[in-house]
Design an enzyme around this catalytic site. Structure first.
Site, mmCIF file in Angstrom:
data_model
loop_
_atom_site.group_PDB
_atom_site.id
_atom_site.type_symbol
_atom_site.label_atom_id
_atom_site.label_comp_id
_atom_site.label_asym_id
_atom_site.label_seq_id
_atom_site.Cartn_x
_atom_site.Cartn_y
_atom_site.Cartn_z
ATOM 1 N N SER A 179 -7.122 -6.161 5.054
ATOM 2 C CA SER A 179 -7.546 -5.178 6.056
ATOM 3 C C SER A 179 -9.062 -5.073 6.064
ATOM 4 C CB SER A 179 -6.936 -3.823 5.665
ATOM 5 O OG SER A 179 -7.570 -2.752 6.331
ATOM 6 N N TYR A 234 -4.911 3.832 1.236
ATOM 7 C CA TYR A 234 -4.756 2.536 1.919
ATOM 8 C C TYR A 234 -5.895 1.596 1.519
ATOM 9 C CZ TYR A 234 -4.120 -0.472 6.122
ATOM 10 O OH TYR A 234 -3.924 -1.517 7.004
HETATM 11 C C1 GCO Z 1 -7.436 3.118 10.227
HETATM 12 C C2 GCO Z 1 -6.664 1.930 10.719
HETATM 13 C C3 GCO Z 1 -6.895 0.734 9.839
HETATM 14 C C4 GCO Z 1 -6.312 -0.482 10.450
HETATM 15 C C5 GCO Z 1 -6.623 -1.793 9.815
HETATM 16 C C6 GCO Z 1 -8.063 -2.159 9.793
HETATM 17 O O1 GCO Z 1 -6.896 4.200 10.285
HETATM 18 O O2 GCO Z 1 -8.610 2.955 9.872
HETATM 19 O O3 GCO Z 1 -5.303 2.156 10.842
HETATM 20 O O4 GCO Z 1 -6.515 0.976 8.566
HETATM 21 O O5 GCO Z 1 -4.935 -0.353 10.555
HETATM 22 O O6 GCO Z 1 -6.027 -1.925 8.547
HETATM 23 O O7 GCO Z 1 -8.198 -3.421 9.254
#
Ligand code: GCO
Length: 264
Positions: free
Chosen positions: A147, A160
């Site tokens: 990501s 995340y």
């Molecule tokens: C967020 C997004 C990201 C994307 C992606 C970026 O809330 O910033 O959802 O997390 O999904 O992973 O690369």
């Protein structure tokens, strides 16, 4: 010559979480390049069956299995079953993932653990039984879906980002351990794509929408199909000496600090 390099005819590709979104698009890319697809999901069999139908409508040979990538015994049993029913897994795309947008100061421990378990530990759980077999056969391609958050922070996505940053290093470590067995492990880091995951932050009037378009040198959200070329490359013989890399498919986001909103 060049078409042969990228040809996946006769290969079996397992793509986790490929009932929709980026996973589905990457899986279609692999299927169109000739691979037999195995997709997984963990919600309902009905959702998986529907997705399998969508692949078949596009002329892709596809199978669907219901199991949870965070459950070690389920994942091991599924790999055993897939290999005996469909064939040896040549390509694994670890795409299944979740996001919770909660600031760290308010993040409940169980939500934190859920994200880390799915997005990081799940990749370890899923990959282990697949890679054990690939190593024995001396052949395999593993693609981990990273990501922007493997490199950058953003308010509210701390768990995340921790998981995706960890996944970048897990990718490099898998590459380190398995390169001598002819198993290549790379990551794809999508930028901001128009999917159901980003739907809540793409709504009209949300300043985030304009921010992303402005922050992306290409000047737009990614189209899920934009990921297919990189996926096929990393799954094919064209990348046989490429391992431990994260390829960011991001319209240039990581190349730049960005620009003020009044600049063209
Ligand atoms: C967020 C997004 C990201 C994307 C992606 C970026 O809330 O910033 O959802 O997390 O999904 O992973 O690369």
């Amino acid at each position: 010559m060049s078409t042969q390099l990228f040809d996946l005819t006769g290969k079996v590709a397992l793509v986790t979480g490929a009932t929709h979104g980026l996973g589905m698009s990457m899986a279609v890319g692999l299927g169109k390049a000739g691979a037999t697809l195995v997709i997984n999901g963990h919600s309902s069999q009905e959702k998986i069956d529907k997705a399998v139908e969508l692949y078949k409508e596009q002329g892709i040979n596809a199978y669907g299995y219901r199991f949870d990538v965070t459950n070690e015994s389920e994942a091991e049993a599924a790999v055993e079953k897939i290999e005996s029913e469909v064939g040896p897994i040549d390509i694994l795309v670890n795409n299944a993932g979740i996001i919770r947008r909660i600031p760290l100061l308010e993040m409940p421990l169980d939500e934190w653990e859920n994200v880390i378990r799915t997005d990081l530990t799940g990749v370890f759980i899923m990959t282990k039984p697949v890679a054990q077999r690939m190593v024995k056969r001396r052949q395999g391609k593993i693609i981990n879906v990273c990501s922007m958050m493997s490199e950058l922070g953003r308010n509210s996505v701390g768990a995340y980002a921790a998981a995706k940053g960890g996944l970048k290093m897990l990718t490099r470590n898998m590459a380190t351990e398995w390169a001598k067995h002819n198993v290549q492990v790379n990551g794809i880091g999508p930028g901001y794509f128009a999917t159901s995951q980003t739907a809540p932050i793409r709504v009209d009037g949300n300043p985030f929408n304009e921010f992303i378009v402005n922050r992306t040198p290409a000047g737009r959200w990614g189209d899920p199909d934009d990921l297919q070329g990189t996926t096929v490359f990393l799954a094919s013989n064209a990348s046989n000496f490429v391992t431990g890399q994260i390829v960011y498919v991001d319209g240039g986001i990581l190349a730049t600090i960005g620009k003020p909103s009044n600049e063209e």
